[in-house]
Motif scaffolding. Sequence first.
Motif, PDB file in Angstrom:
ATOM      1  N   ASP A 145       0.443  -1.259   6.765  1.00 30.00           N
ATOM      2  CA  ASP A 145       1.856  -0.953   7.011  1.00 30.00           C
ATOM      3  C   ASP A 145       2.710  -2.184   7.287  1.00 30.00           C
ATOM      4  OD1 ASP A 145       1.260   1.696   6.684  1.00 30.00           O
ATOM      5  OD2 ASP A 145       1.043   2.114   8.827  1.00 30.00           O
ATOM      6  N   PHE A 146       2.060  -3.361   7.451  1.00 29.75           N
ATOM      7  CA  PHE A 146       2.866  -4.567   7.690  1.00 29.75           C
ATOM      8  C   PHE A 146       3.623  -4.982   6.430  1.00 29.75           C
ATOM      9  CE2 PHE A 146      -0.949  -6.371   5.880  1.00 29.75           C
ATOM     10  CZ  PHE A 146      -0.494  -7.447   5.138  1.00 29.75           C
ATOM     11  N   ILE A 147       3.242  -4.428   5.285  1.00 25.32           N
ATOM     12  CA  ILE A 147       3.940  -4.763   4.036  1.00 25.32           C
ATOM     13  C   ILE A 147       5.274  -4.021   4.026  1.00 25.32           C
ATOM     14  CG2 ILE A 147       3.861  -4.613   1.525  1.00 25.32           C
ATOM     15  CD1 ILE A 147       0.841  -4.785   1.713  1.00 25.32           C
ATOM     16  N   GLU A 148       6.338  -4.801   4.042  1.00 20.03           N
ATOM     17  CA  GLU A 148       7.679  -4.213   4.128  1.00 20.03           C
ATOM     18  C   GLU A 148       8.486  -4.560   2.883  1.00 20.03           C
ATOM     19  OE1 GLU A 148       9.163  -2.189   6.131  1.00 20.03           O
ATOM     20  OE2 GLU A 148       7.602  -1.908   7.643  1.00 20.03           O
ATOM     21  N   ASN A 149       9.756  -4.682   3.057  1.00 19.69           N
ATOM     22  CA  ASN A 149      10.661  -4.907   1.932  1.00 19.69           C
ATOM     23  C   ASN A 149      10.680  -6.385   1.560  1.00 19.69           C
ATOM     24  OD1 ASN A 149      11.544  -2.164   1.763  1.00 19.69           O
ATOM     25  ND2 ASN A 149      12.752  -2.527   3.601  1.00 19.69           N
ATOM     26  N   TRP A 150       9.637  -6.802   0.843  1.00 16.47           N
ATOM     27  CA  TRP A 150       9.530  -8.185   0.399  1.00 16.47           C
ATOM     28  C   TRP A 150      10.033  -8.265  -1.031  1.00 16.47           C
ATOM     29  CZ3 TRP A 150       3.855  -8.762   2.506  1.00 16.47           C
ATOM     30  CH2 TRP A 150       3.906  -8.874   3.889  1.00 16.47           C
ATOM     31  N   ALA A 151      11.323  -8.446  -1.146  1.00 17.79           N
ATOM     32  CA  ALA A 151      11.975  -8.344  -2.453  1.00 17.79           C
ATOM     33  C   ALA A 151      11.572  -9.459  -3.404  1.00 17.79           C
ATOM     34  CB  ALA A 151      13.489  -8.352  -2.274  1.00 17.79           C
ATOM     35  N   ASN A 152      11.072 -10.598  -2.872  1.00 19.33           N
ATOM     36  CA  ASN A 152      10.760 -11.741  -3.730  1.00 19.33           C
ATOM     37  C   ASN A 152       9.264 -11.920  -3.961  1.00 19.33           C
ATOM     38  OD1 ASN A 152      13.517 -12.585  -3.926  1.00 19.33           O
ATOM     39  ND2 ASN A 152      13.355 -13.427  -1.848  1.00 19.33           N
ATOM     40  N   LEU A 153       8.430 -11.055  -3.389  1.00 16.60           N
ATOM     41  CA  LEU A 153       6.991 -11.248  -3.460  1.00 16.60           C
ATOM     42  C   LEU A 153       6.469 -11.018  -4.881  1.00 16.60           C
ATOM     43  CD1 LEU A 153       4.623 -11.865  -1.442  1.00 16.60           C
ATOM     44  CD2 LEU A 153       4.120  -9.427  -1.545  1.00 16.60           C
ATOM     45  N   SER A 154       5.764 -12.026  -5.425  1.00 16.41           N
ATOM     46  CA  SER A 154       5.180 -11.900  -6.762  1.00 16.41           C
ATOM     47  C   SER A 154       3.656 -11.870  -6.716  1.00 16.41           C
ATOM     48  CB  SER A 154       5.638 -13.059  -7.652  1.00 16.41           C
ATOM     49  OG  SER A 154       5.186 -14.304  -7.123  1.00 16.41           O
ATOM     50  N   THR A 155       3.048 -12.470  -5.682  1.00 17.59           N
ATOM     51  CA  THR A 155       1.585 -12.526  -5.561  1.00 17.59           C
ATOM     52  C   THR A 155       1.174 -11.989  -4.207  1.00 17.59           C
ATOM     53  OG1 THR A 155       1.432 -14.473  -7.008  1.00 17.59           O
ATOM     54  CG2 THR A 155      -0.433 -14.038  -5.545  1.00 17.59           C
ATOM     55  N   LEU A 156       0.310 -10.963  -4.223  1.00 21.66           N
ATOM     56  CA  LEU A 156      -0.202 -10.379  -2.982  1.00 21.66           C
ATOM     57  C   LEU A 156      -1.722 -10.286  -3.087  1.00 21.66           C
ATOM     58  CD1 LEU A 156       0.215  -9.032  -0.223  1.00 21.66           C
ATOM     59  CD2 LEU A 156       0.492  -6.849  -1.426  1.00 21.66           C
ATOM     60  N   SER A 157      -2.417 -11.150  -2.351  1.00 23.24           N
ATOM     61  CA  SER A 157      -3.882 -11.156  -2.339  1.00 23.24           C
ATOM     62  C   SER A 157      -4.352 -10.863  -0.926  1.00 23.24           C
ATOM     63  CB  SER A 157      -4.415 -12.522  -2.800  1.00 23.24           C
ATOM     64  OG  SER A 157      -5.825 -12.563  -2.693  1.00 23.24           O
ATOM     65  N   LEU A 158      -5.019  -9.729  -0.749  1.00 20.75           N
ATOM     66  CA  LEU A 158      -5.510  -9.296   0.565  1.00 20.75           C
ATOM     67  C   LEU A 158      -7.001  -8.987   0.433  1.00 20.75           C
ATOM     68  CD1 LEU A 158      -2.542  -6.919   1.458  1.00 20.75           C
ATOM     69  CD2 LEU A 158      -2.870  -9.283   2.217  1.00 20.75           C
ATOM     70  N   ARG A 159      -7.785 -10.026   0.187  1.00 18.32           N
ATOM     71  CA  ARG A 159      -9.208  -9.879  -0.094  1.00 18.32           C
ATOM     72  C   ARG A 159     -10.015  -9.928   1.210  1.00 18.32           C
ATOM     73  NH1 ARG A 159     -12.600 -13.696  -0.244  1.00 18.32           N
ATOM     74  NH2 ARG A 159     -10.908 -15.195  -0.215  1.00 18.32           N
ATOM     75  N   LYS A 160     -10.849  -8.917   1.414  1.00 19.55           N
ATOM     76  CA  LYS A 160     -11.714  -8.839   2.593  1.00 19.55           C
ATOM     77  C   LYS A 160     -10.912  -8.974   3.887  1.00 19.55           C
ATOM     78  CE  LYS A 160     -15.827 -10.616   0.255  1.00 19.55           C
ATOM     79  NZ  LYS A 160     -16.887 -11.641   0.230  1.00 19.55           N
ATOM     80  N   CYS A 161      -9.891  -8.162   3.997  1.00 18.53           N
ATOM     81  CA  CYS A 161      -9.052  -8.148   5.199  1.00 18.53           C
ATOM     82  C   CYS A 161      -9.312  -6.926   6.068  1.00 18.53           C
ATOM     83  CB  CYS A 161      -7.569  -8.203   4.815  1.00 18.53           C
ATOM     84  SG  CYS A 161      -7.034  -9.792   4.162  1.00 18.53           S
ATOM     85  N   GLY A 162     -10.240  -6.076   5.693  1.00 18.79           N
ATOM     86  CA  GLY A 162     -10.493  -4.873   6.472  1.00 18.79           C
ATOM     87  C   GLY A 162      -9.300  -3.941   6.507  1.00 18.79           C
ATOM     88  N   LEU A 163      -8.564  -3.890   5.402  1.00 26.18           N
ATOM     89  CA  LEU A 163      -7.338  -3.092   5.368  1.00 26.18           C
ATOM     90  C   LEU A 163      -7.638  -1.598   5.321  1.00 26.18           C
ATOM     91  CD1 LEU A 163      -5.266  -5.169   2.799  1.00 26.18           C
ATOM     92  CD2 LEU A 163      -4.875  -5.028   5.253  1.00 26.18           C
ATOM     93  N   THR A 164      -6.799  -0.837   5.971  1.00 24.78           N
ATOM     94  CA  THR A 164      -6.852   0.616   5.905  1.00 24.78           C
ATOM     95  C   THR A 164      -5.445   1.134   5.655  1.00 24.78           C
ATOM     96  OG1 THR A 164      -6.509   0.867   8.291  1.00 24.78           O
ATOM     97  CG2 THR A 164      -8.790   0.724   7.519  1.00 24.78           C
ATOM     98  N   GLY A 165      -5.358   2.320   5.063  1.00 25.19           N
ATOM     99  CA  GLY A 165      -4.042   2.923   4.856  1.00 25.19           C
ATOM    100  C   GLY A 165      -3.787   3.197   3.395  1.00 25.19           C
ATOM    101  N   GLN A 166      -2.555   3.573   3.102  1.00 22.51           N
ATOM    102  CA  GLN A 166      -2.177   4.004   1.767  1.00 22.51           C
ATOM    103  C   GLN A 166      -0.951   3.242   1.299  1.00 22.51           C
ATOM    104  OE1 GLN A 166      -1.239   8.143   1.529  1.00 22.51           O
ATOM    105  NE2 GLN A 166      -0.847   8.121  -0.671  1.00 22.51           N
ATOM    106  N   PHE A 167      -1.024   2.763   0.043  1.00 25.52           N
ATOM    107  CA  PHE A 167       0.144   2.150  -0.554  1.00 25.52           C
ATOM    108  C   PHE A 167       1.195   3.214  -0.844  1.00 25.52           C
ATOM    109  CE2 PHE A 167      -2.074  -1.792  -2.184  1.00 25.52           C
ATOM    110  CZ  PHE A 167      -1.236  -2.650  -1.493  1.00 25.52           C
ATOM    111  N   LEU A 168       2.467   2.822  -0.686  1.00 31.71           N
ATOM    112  CA  LEU A 168       3.544   3.721  -1.088  1.00 31.71           C
ATOM    113  C   LEU A 168       3.527   3.889  -2.599  1.00 31.71           C
ATOM    114  CD1 LEU A 168       6.462   2.433   1.164  1.00 31.71           C
ATOM    115  CD2 LEU A 168       4.996   4.413   1.545  1.00 31.71           C
ATOM    116  N   ASN A 169       3.994   5.003  -3.047  1.00 32.10           N
ATOM    117  CA  ASN A 169       3.971   5.278  -4.471  1.00 32.10           C
ATOM    118  C   ASN A 169       5.310   5.876  -4.917  1.00 32.10           C
ATOM    119  OD1 ASN A 169       2.966   5.555  -7.078  1.00 32.10           O
ATOM    120  ND2 ASN A 169       2.405   7.689  -6.698  1.00 32.10           N
TER     121      ASN A 169
END
Length: 609
Positions: free
Chosen positions: A223-247
């Motif tokens: 959920d820390f991913i917010e309105n990052w209007a300029n983000l082109s690269t998002l790499s979250l490898r082996k971060c123990g992430l949980t949750g659901q991407f917005l769709n």
Amino acid sequence: MARRPTPALVAVFLLVLALLAIDAAQGQPPPLTNRSDAAALHAVFQQWRLEDDAATEDPCAKGVWSGAFPVNASVGCDCSRGPECRITHLNVTGNWNITEFPPALFNLTELISLDLSNNKLSGSVPPEVGNLSKLETWHFNNNNLSGSFPLESSLLRNLKSLWMFDNYIEGPIPEFIQNFTNLTDLRLYGMKLQGPIPQNFSKLINLEKLMLGDLEGNSSSIDFIENWANLSTLSLRKCGLTGQFLNPPRNLPKLKYLITSSSLIFGFLTLLMNFYSFRYVGNNSFSERLPPEIVQQSVPLDVSNNPSVNGSITSIPAGQKWPINYIGTSVDASGTMNSESTVLNCLHKKECNLNNVTNADRATSFAINCGGKQIYSDPNPIPTLFSEDSTDLGGAGFHVNTTSHWVVSYVGSDPSNKSSGIVYTNNTLETGMQELYRTARTSTGSLSYYVVGLANGEYTVQLFFAEIVIVDGPGRRVFDIDIQDQNIRKDFDIAKEAGGFRKPTNITQVVTVNKSILVIHLYWSGRGTCCIPYEGAYGPLVSGIKVTRYQKPDISPPQAPHSSSSRQDEKRKGIIAGIAALGIAAAVISSSVVYLWWKWVSLVKRSMA
């Protein structure tokens, strides 16, 4: 009445003035470096042995000490604010004799950019780094730094680019990074940092590239991913992430490259339609039908090891290889060739008839020339046939060898590297180097080999390596190796193990196969250099694989050692036995002589009678 000067005379006069000005300018010395900056830089370079103690050259006038990539030592200056120049850029990279931070470094308070990557800096980051409050770029990746991140770093609020990967820094991710709201490029991975990712990272609204990975400890909400209007690269490898991407992810309108491997993310795979360059979501918890529309010929897609992802592949024309990897899912492989489908079903543990994939010729052994054509190699004691493994797998994919029933699974994960994962060298290698080592398969993410249909039992696995890509300079390839889900090498460095570049080295491991499947997994864990000699030159590399049935060595039990006293006893017994034997022999001889004499006397008496 005075005559007015003619236009020609005015032009000549102006030309003379210009020439005088130019001559005066040429006669003046160039602007000098601020005395304090110059003293600090000389102290730093002398401690790093980049110049001798007698060096007096003006730093801003010299500019470059060493400018050949990837070993570099240079400064940049700003001479626009007065009679003195201030040092604003310092770039010292690829010098393995640099092991510490000189105190004088933190007197260069006008620095805007500081790049100290690919050195051998060790110990903790000094708290005096807070003196460099004007920094906008701070790169100290690929060093040996340890300890926690100093609190004084929170003063660096002008940072736009922060690279600190491939170190041994530990502790929680610093929460004060959330205050670096000017950041456009943040890379934290390959260390000992602990989660969770601070929720207030959502404040970093100017991010263009975010690369986090290899976090230990608590899991992190996505959920820390917010309105990052300029983000082109998002790499979250082996971060123990949980949750659901917005769709759909409307808060990430420019996102082109996504990797979220080895987490517990779930959601709708249709969201991947919004990412047009790279889509890597392997090793997660997605559980829906694979949408046919996201399978595209030119866009790499990795959904591997999401066991509940299902559906079928129908859009790939027969005989073509598209960049998709769905190994370890429930995706129906019936659309592939029948022979491939049989192997894949066994690999996915469904509808597997081992009689179709096991035969007497190869049920106990096999060999692969990774990245190369079929060859005979390894002549001792007899030549071994290494199967071809030269299929171009694009940015993600797998290949099934239907003859020997093995599968190679490939996942690349670097947006700057669209290599097929096959490398080779035309150089004349070291004496004795076999052809097997001239080619290799490599990956910037994960590389796995599966063998289906092996007879259960113990096997000897041999892995063959030679570093043929990073062949000089300060580059360093580091990766991990698992066999049968057990780690056998952590931070494996081919060149270090072999004693140099272009030199062969092998790993031999005895493993147990109990379900007719052997799994060899080589993968990158954020360690090693990223960009030497080119971007994407990192991650696992392997030249060959050989698997044979394990044979226990036939070793006779050692004889018990004899003490000196026992040896003396045995010597005495030998002497006694010898004397006894001589006595018996003498008695036999004597008896024979007496017997013969008696017989002779008897014969004489008979003749006289």
